[in-house]
Design a protein around this motif. Structure first.
Motif, PDB file in Angstrom:
ATOM      1  N   ARG A   7       0.747  -1.329  -0.088  1.00 25.64           N
ATOM      2  CA  ARG A   7       0.143  -0.050   0.075  1.00 25.64           C
ATOM      3  C   ARG A   7       0.895   1.307  -0.043  1.00 25.64           C
ATOM      4  N   ASP A   9       0.722   5.826  -0.716  1.00 27.54           N
ATOM      5  CA  ASP A   9      -0.196   7.084  -0.659  1.00 27.54           C
ATOM      6  C   ASP A   9       0.423   7.945  -1.397  1.00 27.54           C
TER       7      ASP A   9
ATOM      8  N   SER B 107      -9.258   9.652  -1.867  1.00 26.97           N
ATOM      9  CA  SER B 107      -8.250   9.185  -1.298  1.00 26.97           C
ATOM     10  C   SER B 107      -7.172   9.123  -2.308  1.00 26.97           C
ATOM     11  N   GLU B 109      -4.689   6.873  -1.681  1.00 27.05           N
ATOM     12  CA  GLU B 109      -4.036   5.563  -1.463  1.00 27.05           C
ATOM     13  C   GLU B 109      -4.107   4.300  -2.506  1.00 27.05           C
ATOM     14  N   ASP B 285     -10.883   5.536   3.173  1.00 24.87           N
ATOM     15  CA  ASP B 285      -9.637   5.307   3.349  1.00 24.87           C
ATOM     16  C   ASP B 285      -8.976   6.142   4.421  1.00 24.87           C
ATOM     17  N   ARG B 294     -10.297   5.118  -7.392  1.00 17.96           N
ATOM     18  CA  ARG B 294      -8.723   5.476  -7.110  1.00 17.96           C
ATOM     19  C   ARG B 294      -8.251   6.041  -8.536  1.00 17.96           C
TER      20      ARG B 294
END
Lengths: 132, 355
Positions: A7, A9, B107, B109, B285, B294
């Protein structure tokens, strides 16, 4: 975090390739991968994360320089059996200094001593298999 | 009115009704944090403004569907379908315009699974090889009964039931349906492979499991479409071997399986929702920002066309609808579109060349 999930960001200041390296290194240190296992090809991982191919390639190259991966043209990245490296001079002091900074920040943020100790114990235990 | 024309009008009216029903249902099938292709907080659609936008959109869909139905029965059929598509398109754009001020930054992420079997074809390769094997078997039977095929046989019939298109007993004339069928199945198989390896929005947790189930279902529906196509083209390939080749074949055998697959696909979409969003609760998130799909709103033209040169993905989830669409900022997408258009043109023209 579930096992084997990478993951990142993209809103963080930390570059994406460093986040990839940090996340993958965490999985490798935790013993989530056996020696000889293949990581996803650069193109696939870049597509999954929505980043440029060069970003993933740079991350793989950094891990290869650290001795975690072997990179071969057309074969992607293979996890290497990594022997325990000799710690560089002063690394223990450096680690203690950085840890102290983190602990001080956590105390300043209002975390209690027991919460910090628990978090440290969990993180230490997550390193399931120390390299021999 | 001639009964054939009446039947044609009822069929077209059914198509109009189906399109209207799908357009009506779509807002409920998309991810909760994507409302009319705009990234919003998941609970926005339950607010007064959200409900009002959806209600206005649905009223417009019902009105346009009724007008299109009237046109279908009273005038020229294509005008009805054109009216419906234009009307629903305008209703969508008006709803989207009302949602846009409520849009939020999603988000940033990104997550992916590193398990080795992540790109495995649901159902395995064998299930997709079946239709090709079926058509190969038909080809072998036709070769064995070559002498039973008339030197010239009908391949097209008019609404009056009389044959108006013919093909000769040549390799291309006899095997053309199987060639087109096999090429179509191969193309659908490639789409299934592309979907199996496409980027996931959620790679972990219950949302990840739901998305995996959605993907499996889509790939299995594609496999069902392959079998339907293989059956239809095998049926057509066998027509010259009938005792009376000039007699118009029953359309029920051709249309029936297609209808079954369409009904199954609609039921599955209603149950699972886009990306499995109707199976698992939506979790924001870190930071409370919605995940959406996303991707960023600014890369979506009218919320329908994704154009992002910096995104290496060439297949992404649709924002308004169920399934996937292309990233038109990726050259590979344009190659795929060109191949598809060439294939359609080729399979349309080839029968004329043969005849």
């Amino acid at each position: 975090m579930p096992q084997r999930t990478l993951r990142i960001d993209l809103s963080l200041h930390e570059p994406a390739y460093e986040q990839i390296v940090r996340s993958l290194r965490s999985l490798l240190v935790s013993g989530e991968f056996e020696a000889g296992e293949q990581l996803p090809p650069v193109r696939q991982l870049a597509t999954d994360l929505g980043v440029n191919h060069n970003t993933v390639a740079e991350g793989y190259r950094m891990l290869a320089r650290e001795g975690w991966l072997e990179l071969r043209q057309g074969r992607g990245a293979t996890v290497l059996p990594r022997s325990k490296p000799r710690p560089p001079r002063g690394s223990k002091d450096d680690f203690a200094r950085r840890l102290r900074e983190l602990v001080v920040k956590a105390v300043a943020d209002g975390l209690g001593r027991s919460a910090i100790a628990d978090a440290l114990a969990i993180e230490a235990a997550s390193v399931r298999k120390e390299p021999s | 009115v001639n009964s054939d024309i009446l039947i044609e009008r009822y069929v077209n009216a059914s198509i109009v009704l189906l399109i209207g029903a799908i357009q009506y249902a779509i807002p409920a099938l998309t991810r909760p944090d994507l409302f009319f292709a705009v990234t919003v907080q998941p609970d926005f659609r339950r607010t007064e403004e959200g409900r009002s936008i959806q209600r206005s959109y649905r009223i417009a869909i019902v009105i346009h569907t009724l007008i299109a139905l009237a046109i279908t029965f009273l005038t020229w059929v294509p005008v009805g379908i054109f009216w419906l598509l234009a009307g629903t398109g305008i209703a969508y754009l008006m709803a989207r315009k009302r949602v846009m001020p409520h849009g939020v930054t999603p988000s940033m992420e990104r997550e992916t699974s590193l398990t080795p079997d992540r790109g495995r074809m649901p159902g395995g390769w064998l299930i997709h090889a079946g239709p090709l094997l079926m058509m190969l078997a038909v080809a072998v039977i036709l070769r064995m009964r070559w002498s039973d095929i008339p030197p010239r046989f009908p391949v097209h019939w008019g609404f009056d039931g009389r044959a108006n298109g013919w093909a000769p007993r040549t390799i291309l004339g006899v095997y053309l349906p199987l060639i087109i069928g096999a090429a179509t199945c191969a193309f659908i198989m490639l789409i299934a492979v592309a979907i199996s390896t496409a980027r996931k929005v959620h790679a972990s947790g219950s949302a990840g499991d739901a998305e995996a189930r959605f993907r499996r279902t889509i790939v299995l529906i594609l496999a069902a479409v392959e079998y339907t196509i293989a059956f239809a083209f095998s049926f057509v390939a066998f027509l010259p071997l009938r005792s009376d080749p000039a007699r118009q074949p029953s359309l029920v055998l051709l249309v029936g399986p297609i209808l079954i697959v369409v009904v199954f696909a609609i039921i599955a979409s209603l149950r699972i929702g886009q990306g499995g969003s109707r199976l698992a609760p939506v979790a924001a998130d870190a930071g409370g920002r919605p995940a959406g799909d996303r991707t960023l709103d600014r890369y979506w033209k009218a919320g329908m066309f994704y154009v992002n040169r910096d995104d290496p993905a060439w297949l992404v989830e649709k924002r308004f609808g169920v399934g996937y669409t292309l990233n038109f900022g990726n050259p590979r997408s344009w190659i795929a579109v060109a191949v598809l258009l060439l294939f359609i043109a080729f399979s349309t023209m080839l029968p004329h060349w043969v005849g």
